[in-house]
Design an enzyme around this catalytic site. Sequence first.
Site, short mmCIF file in Angstrom:
data_model
loop_
_atom_site.label_atom_id
_atom_site.label_comp_id
_atom_site.label_asym_id
_atom_site.label_seq_id
_atom_site.Cartn_x
_atom_site.Cartn_y
_atom_site.Cartn_z
N TYR A 1 -1.63 -0.86 10.21
CA TYR A 1 -1.77 -1.18 8.79
C TYR A 1 -0.53 -0.72 8.02
O TYR A 1 0.06 -1.48 7.24
CB TYR A 1 -3.02 -0.48 8.26
CG TYR A 1 -3.30 -0.70 6.79
CD1 TYR A 1 -3.91 -1.87 6.35
CD2 TYR A 1 -2.96 0.27 5.85
CE1 TYR A 1 -4.17 -2.06 4.99
CE2 TYR A 1 -3.22 0.09 4.50
CZ TYR A 1 -3.83 -1.08 4.08
OH TYR A 1 -4.08 -1.27 2.74
N SER B 1 0.84 -1.20 0.00
CA SER B 1 0.00 0.00 0.00
C SER B 1 0.87 1.25 0.00
O SER B 1 2.01 1.21 0.50
CB SER B 1 -0.88 0.01 1.25
OG SER B 1 -1.56 1.25 1.38
N1 LIG Z 1 -8.70 -0.30 -1.10
C1 LIG Z 1 -7.60 0.44 -0.95
O1 LIG Z 1 -7.67 1.69 -0.94
C2 LIG Z 1 -6.26 -0.20 -0.82
C3 LIG Z 1 -5.14 0.63 -0.94
C4 LIG Z 1 -3.89 0.06 -0.82
C5 LIG Z 1 -3.75 -1.29 -0.61
N2 LIG Z 1 -4.85 -2.08 -0.49
C6 LIG Z 1 -4.62 -3.49 -0.23
O2 LIG Z 1 -5.21 -4.24 -1.26
C7 LIG Z 1 -5.63 -5.50 -0.75
C8 LIG Z 1 -7.09 -5.73 -1.12
O3 LIG Z 1 -7.83 -4.66 -0.55
P1 LIG Z 1 -9.34 -4.35 -0.94
O4 LIG Z 1 -9.48 -2.89 -0.86
O5 LIG Z 1 -9.74 -5.07 -2.16
O6 LIG Z 1 -10.05 -4.96 0.35
P2 LIG Z 1 -11.46 -5.72 0.55
O7 LIG Z 1 -12.44 -5.26 -0.45
O8 LIG Z 1 -11.75 -5.57 2.00
O9 LIG Z 1 -11.05 -7.23 0.24
C9 LIG Z 1 -10.16 -7.90 1.10
C10 LIG Z 1 -10.00 -9.32 0.61
O10 LIG Z 1 -9.18 -10.03 1.56
C11 LIG Z 1 -9.89 -11.17 2.03
N3 LIG Z 1 -9.55 -11.40 3.44
C12 LIG Z 1 -9.69 -10.55 4.48
N4 LIG Z 1 -9.32 -11.14 5.62
C13 LIG Z 1 -8.93 -12.40 5.30
C14 LIG Z 1 -8.46 -13.50 6.05
N5 LIG Z 1 -8.33 -13.44 7.39
N6 LIG Z 1 -8.16 -14.65 5.41
C15 LIG Z 1 -8.30 -14.74 4.07
N7 LIG Z 1 -8.75 -13.73 3.29
C16 LIG Z 1 -9.07 -12.57 3.91
C17 LIG Z 1 -11.36 -10.80 1.84
O11 LIG Z 1 -12.19 -11.92 1.69
P3 LIG Z 1 -13.09 -12.55 2.87
O12 LIG Z 1 -13.63 -11.42 3.67
O13 LIG Z 1 -14.09 -13.35 2.13
O14 LIG Z 1 -12.12 -13.39 3.62
C18 LIG Z 1 -11.32 -10.04 0.53
O15 LIG Z 1 -11.30 -10.93 -0.55
C19 LIG Z 1 -5.37 -5.47 0.76
O16 LIG Z 1 -4.14 -6.10 1.05
C20 LIG Z 1 -5.27 -4.00 1.04
O17 LIG Z 1 -4.47 -3.74 2.17
C21 LIG Z 1 -6.11 -1.56 -0.60
#
Ligand SMILES: NC(=O)c1ccc[n+]([C@@H]2O[C@H](COP(=O)([O-])OP(=O)(O)OC[C@H]3O[C@@H](n4cnc5c(N)ncnc54)[C@H](OP(=O)(O)O)[C@@H]3O)[C@@H](O)[C@H]2O)c1
Length: 279
Positions: free
Chosen positions: A168, A155
């Site tokens: 985080y 991130s």
């Molecule tokens: N959105 C942003 O602005 C942003 C920015 C920078 C980086 N990121 C990174 O990008 C990645 C994806 O983020 P996102 O925004 O797409 O988040 P999201 O919509 O909350 O999706 C998170 C994913 O991780 C899975 N997950 C969460 N906890 C888990 C666990 N304990 N075991 C296995 N799977 C788990 C969730 O599936 P289930 O709930 O079904 O397990 C879901 O598929 C993350 O690493 C996040 O830190 C996001």
Amino acid sequence: MTALASFRLDGARTLVTGASRGIGKAVAVALAQAGADLALSARTSAALKETARLVAEEGRTVALVPGDLAEPGAADAVVDDAAAQLGGLDVVVHNAGILSSRPDGSPTMDTLQDSDQDDWNRVLSVNLNATAALCRRAHRHLVASPRAAVVLMSSLAGVVGTPRMEAYAASKAAQISLARSLAVGWARAGIRVNALCPGWTRTDMTAFAYSTGPLSDWLMAHVPLGRWAEPHEVACAALYLASPAASYLTGQALVLDGGAGVPDGGLAGIPKPPSPFAA
Ligand SMILES: NC(=O)c1ccc[n+]([C@@H]2O[C@H](COP(=O)([O-])OP(=O)(O)OC[C@H]3O[C@@H](n4cnc5c(N)ncnc54)[C@H](OP(=O)(O)O)[C@@H]3O)[C@@H](O)[C@H]2O)c1
């Protein structure tokens, strides 16, 4: 190979974690469009099935390898299950991650001094400990691949100071460090490892922010491109890092943030609304 063809992943046996929604779902679909066969992981099997349907629509093989990466041993099981169902692993996109949250799951933006150690441990366990476990187990499969690549979804928060998201941010900075160490350590085995660092992206994780006008306006005032990223924009960068187009790229952190992490010294003159965090 033409430059365009080098972005293809035909037949690449690929594990994507966090594939049930948001960025991981977009990554899975993008990689399938590029020809990859996919093993999809998350906790929620029902949501994974929807991603699997989209992957199958692209004509690719798809396997479900659900698991809770907060549980001990889960990363090993997910990796081995993926390799068994796909007949090996060429690419791992480890994308699952969480923010600090309250017991009901709603995200918090508490400062470190207002948060507790249990929250720190929860975030580090999913975002960092599971990353290490997953990479450790994936090595034995990737080492047998002639086209091995790992993409760790870090991130912008791991690159810049991020108050109110300290756990985080620390976990995401550690993922960048791990990507660098593994890249160097695994290079002679032919395994590339890179981190991808998105800025504010419109997903379930950030719904609390983009659906709150003043907070969204404040955050976007700090993004020179002036808008949220969409998951498919992050997926395009993940495809690049996973594909032969990036065959000489390893140990890097690719920041995809609309310019948010670029210091402008105040000279860009982008107007800022009042801070929602002002006392
Ligand atoms: N959105 C942003 O602005 C942003 C920015 C920078 C980086 N990121 C990174 O990008 C990645 C994806 O983020 P996102 O925004 O797409 O988040 P999201 O919509 O909350 O999706 C998170 C994913 O991780 C899975 N997950 C969460 N906890 C888990 C666990 N304990 N075991 C296995 N799977 C788990 C969730 O599936 P289930 O709930 O079904 O397990 C879901 O598929 C993350 O690493 C996040 O830190 C996001």
